[in-house]
Enzyme design. Structure first.
Site, PDB file in Angstrom:
ATOM      1  N   TYR A  60      -8.632   4.227  -4.556  1.00 55.62           N
ATOM      2  CA  TYR A  60      -8.756   3.856  -2.988  1.00 55.62           C
ATOM      3  C   TYR A  60      -9.030   5.322  -2.404  1.00 55.62           C
ATOM      4  O   TYR A  60      -8.296   6.364  -2.607  1.00 55.62           O
ATOM      5  CB  TYR A  60      -7.396   3.451  -2.442  1.00 55.62           C
ATOM      6  CG  TYR A  60      -7.439   3.183  -1.072  1.00 55.62           C
ATOM      7  CD1 TYR A  60      -8.166   1.748  -0.269  1.00 55.62           C
ATOM      8  CD2 TYR A  60      -6.866   4.176  -0.120  1.00 55.62           C
ATOM      9  CE1 TYR A  60      -8.040   1.537   0.948  1.00 55.62           C
ATOM     10  CE2 TYR A  60      -6.940   4.019   1.232  1.00 55.62           C
ATOM     11  CZ  TYR A  60      -7.277   2.727   1.650  1.00 55.62           C
ATOM     12  OH  TYR A  60      -7.445   2.527   3.226  1.00 55.62           O
TER      13      TYR A  60
ATOM     14  N   ASP B 245       0.972  -1.088   0.045  1.00 55.92           N
ATOM     15  CA  ASP B 245       0.104   0.024   0.164  1.00 55.92           C
ATOM     16  C   ASP B 245       0.971   1.171  -0.093  1.00 55.92           C
ATOM     17  O   ASP B 245       0.147   2.405  -0.380  1.00 55.92           O
ATOM     18  CB  ASP B 245      -0.905  -0.020   1.200  1.00 55.92           C
ATOM     19  CG  ASP B 245      -2.097  -1.006   0.891  1.00 55.92           C
ATOM     20  OD1 ASP B 245      -2.534  -1.100  -0.041  1.00 55.92           O
ATOM     21  OD2 ASP B 245      -2.839  -1.244   1.915  1.00 55.92           O
TER      22      ASP B 245
END
Length: 231
Positions: A229, A120
C-alpha cells in the site's frame, strides 16, 4: 537543547485541538530523542493557544528528572516514561480525553476491529486495561497507569507496534507511534474508530469482529513484510 524536537512536540500538541481531540488542556504529547536519553513533553496545564517551543520540558528518561524548562512537565509524565522505558519501538506518545475513545474507556470495553478503517492501523481489538487498585491509585498513580498499560499488553500477548493505542479503564486513551506526529495520527484514527464503533454496536449489538482474513489483508498490506500500500 533539542530545539528541533521541541518544535516537533509543540506542533504535535497544537494538532490536538486542531483535530478536536482535546477540550481545554486535557491532553499531552511527548517524544524521545534519537538516543532515547531525553524526552520532550508538554508543560502541565498550559493553554494551547499561548504555548511555545520554549515551554516544552526536557526530562531525562532514566531518572525522570527535569533537565531543561521553566515549567512543570505534564502530570502524565510518569506514564509516558514507563512506556518509553519498556518499549523501544515507541518514539512518541499522545494522551487525550477525546470524546468517543473515552466513552469506551469509561465503559471498560475493548474496541473490537469491526472494519477496514480500524484494520489499516490496528492489528486487532484495542484493549482496555483493568481497573486500577486502590493501592495503585493512592500510590504513584501516573506511574502505575503506565504499568497497567504494560501489564495489559503483556498478559494478552499484544504488540504495541501492531496495536499502537490503549484505553485506560475509567480514564481515557493513549496512542503512540514512531514519533510525535505519528502518535497524533494514530490518536486521530483511534477516535474515528471509536466513533464508528459506537454506532456499529448500537445498530448491531451482537456484531462479531471482522473476518480474520480481512483484518490480515488490510493490516499486512500496509505494515507487513510484503506491504504494497502507498508509494
Amino acid at each position: 537543547m533539542l530545539e528541533q524536537l521541541k518544535a516537533d512536540v509543540l506542533a504535535a500538541n497544537l494538532a490536538l485541538p486542531a483535530h478536536h481531540l482535546v477540550t481545554f488542556t486535557w491532553g499531552n504529547v511527548s517524544a524521545v530523542d534519537e538516543t532515547r536519553q531525553w524526552m520532550v513533553i508538554k508543560p502541565s496545564g498550559v493553554e494551547y493557544d499561548v504555548m511555545t517551543a520554549d515551554d516544552m520540558v526536557v526530562v531525562e528518561i532514566a531518572s525522570g528528572k527535569v533537565v531543561e524548562g521553566s515549567k512543570k512537565p505534564s502530570s502524565d509524565t510518569p506514564t509516558h516514561l514507563a512506556l518509553y522505558r519498556r518499549y523501544a519501538e515507541i518514539g512518541g506518545i499522545v494522551h487525550t480525553h477525546s470524546r468517543h475513545a473515552t466513552i469506551w474507556s469509561q465503559a471498560g470495553l475493548d474496541l473490537p476491529a469491526w472494519g477496514t478503517t480500524h484494520a489499516d492501523y490496528f492489528y486487532g481489538a484495542i484493549p482496555c486495561t483493568r481497573q486500577m487498585t486502590a493501592e495503585e491509585i493512592n500510590g504513584e498513580y501516573e506511574y502505575q497507569t503506565g504499568e497497567v498499560i504494560i501489564e495489559t499488553f503483556e498478559e494478552r500477548g499484544r504488540s504495541p507496534a501492531q496495536i499502537p493505542a490503549v484505553l485506560v479503564h475509567s480514564h481515557g486513551p493513549f496512542a503512540w507511534g514512531k514519533n510525535a506526529a505519528d502518535a497524533v495520527h494514530n490518536a486521530v484514527v483511534l477516535e474515528e474508530c471509536a466513533y464508528m464503533g459506537l454506532f456499529s454496536r448500537q445498530l448491531a449489538p451482537q456484531l462479531p469482529a471482522m473476518q480474520n482474513e480481512l483484518l490480515d489483508k488490510h493490516y499486512l498490506r500496509k505494515h507487513g513484510a510484503n506491504a504494497y500500500y502507498g508509494q
